[in-house]
Scaffold this active site. Structure first.
Site, PDB file in Angstrom:
ATOM      1  CE  LYS A 177      -4.368   0.972   2.362  1.00 23.46           C
ATOM      2  NZ  LYS A 177      -5.029   0.857   3.660  1.00 23.46           N
TER       3      LYS A 177
HETATM    4  C1  E4P Z   1      -8.477   1.659   3.760  1.00 24.92           C
HETATM    5  O1  E4P Z   1      -7.595   1.055   3.207  1.00 24.92           O
HETATM    6  C2  E4P Z   1      -8.259   2.582   4.865  1.00 24.92           C
HETATM    7  O2  E4P Z   1      -7.301   2.019   5.693  1.00 24.92           O
HETATM    8  C3  E4P Z   1      -9.490   2.813   5.686  1.00 24.92           C
HETATM    9  O3  E4P Z   1     -10.649   2.418   4.984  1.00 24.92           O
HETATM   10  C4  E4P Z   1      -9.599   4.169   6.296  1.00 24.92           C
HETATM   11  O4  E4P Z   1     -10.823   4.267   6.980  1.00 24.92           O
HETATM   12  P1  E4P Z   1     -11.155   5.416   8.061  1.00 24.92           P
HETATM   13  O5  E4P Z   1     -11.406   6.683   7.325  1.00 24.92           O
HETATM   14  O6  E4P Z   1     -12.383   4.924   8.744  1.00 24.92           O
HETATM   15  O7  E4P Z   1      -9.953   5.483   8.951  1.00 24.92           O
END
Ligand code: E4P
Length: 217
Positions: free
Chosen positions: A83
């Site tokens: 990522k």
């Molecule tokens: C996805 O890969 C992210 O880690 C995640 O969905 C972020 O979500 P949040 O805005 O609830 O922290």
């Protein structure tokens, strides 16, 4: 539509994976911190539970160090998806890593032009954050519609991974638009199965069944 769990909680992942409905997992530095686990250890453990992509985020912000960290992460298991943040260095690293056959999830996407860049960089997944978009007064689902349109216009293979999902309606809307994947906290995915009329109907059926005095054996 693929369902990914957005968590680094191994017990939750194992529990949901047992349903046969889980296609992958996404983690981020905040979720790893919440788990209290060692990053490399927990990612490796998750990769052993789920056969689909498991996103593990690098924390370096410059190209060379992103590649150095990505190399450590991708060697943990064959289903690791590196990522990377949606920055110019992240996109450059994305192009390099996908060229080598590594899965890459480009994260922290908040605009359609950003998503266009990620697709041009060969990203396996683009992660638009719908909940955080809603939080600042923009409709996150407008962003998903725009990305779907652009990717279809040019036949980009990058999968739209709807992230920052807060409730079942986000998943419903994403499915109607034709997003490829949603990643959601375990509680939100479980909520998809809930309906008060299902509960009420089941209670009634069981009560009526009890009156028959029968068993299925
Ligand atoms: C996805 O890969 C992210 O880690 C995640 O969905 C972020 O979500 P949040 O805005 O609830 O922290």
């Amino acid at each position: 539509m693929k369902f990914f769990l957005d968590t680094a909680d191994v017990a939750e992942i194992a529990d949901f994976a047992a349903t046969g409905l889980l296609d992958g997992v996404t983690t981020n530095p905040s979720l790893v911190a919440k788990s209290g686990r060692n990053f490399l250890e927990v990612v490796k453990e998750i990769c052993g539970i789920v056969s689909g992509p498991v996103s593990a985020e690098v924390v370096a912000t410059d190209y060379d160090n992103m590649l150095r960290e990505a190399d450590i992460v991708r060697n943990l298991a064959p289903n690791v998806c590196v990522k990377l943040p949606l920055t110019m260095d992240g996109l450059k690293a994305c192009r390099k890593l996908t060229g080598e056959g590594t899965l890459v999830n480009v994260t922290l996407c908040f605009s359609a032009p950003q998503a266009l860049l990620a697709a041009k960089a060969g990203a396996s997944f683009i992660s638009p954050f719908v909940g955080r978009h809603d939080d600042v007064g923009f409709d996150g689902m407008d962003l998903i519609e725009d990305i779907r349109l652009i990717y279809d216009n040019y036949d980009f293979a990058t999968e739209i991974l709807v992230a920052s999902v807060r409730h079942p309606v986000h998943i419903l809307q994403a499915a109607k638009i034709g997003a490829d994947v949603v990643t959601a906290p375990p509680a939100v995915l479980r909520q998809l199965a809930n309906h008060p009329l299902t509960d009420r109907g089941l209670t009634q059926f069981l009560a009526d069944w009890a009156k028959t005095g029968q068993t299925i054996a």
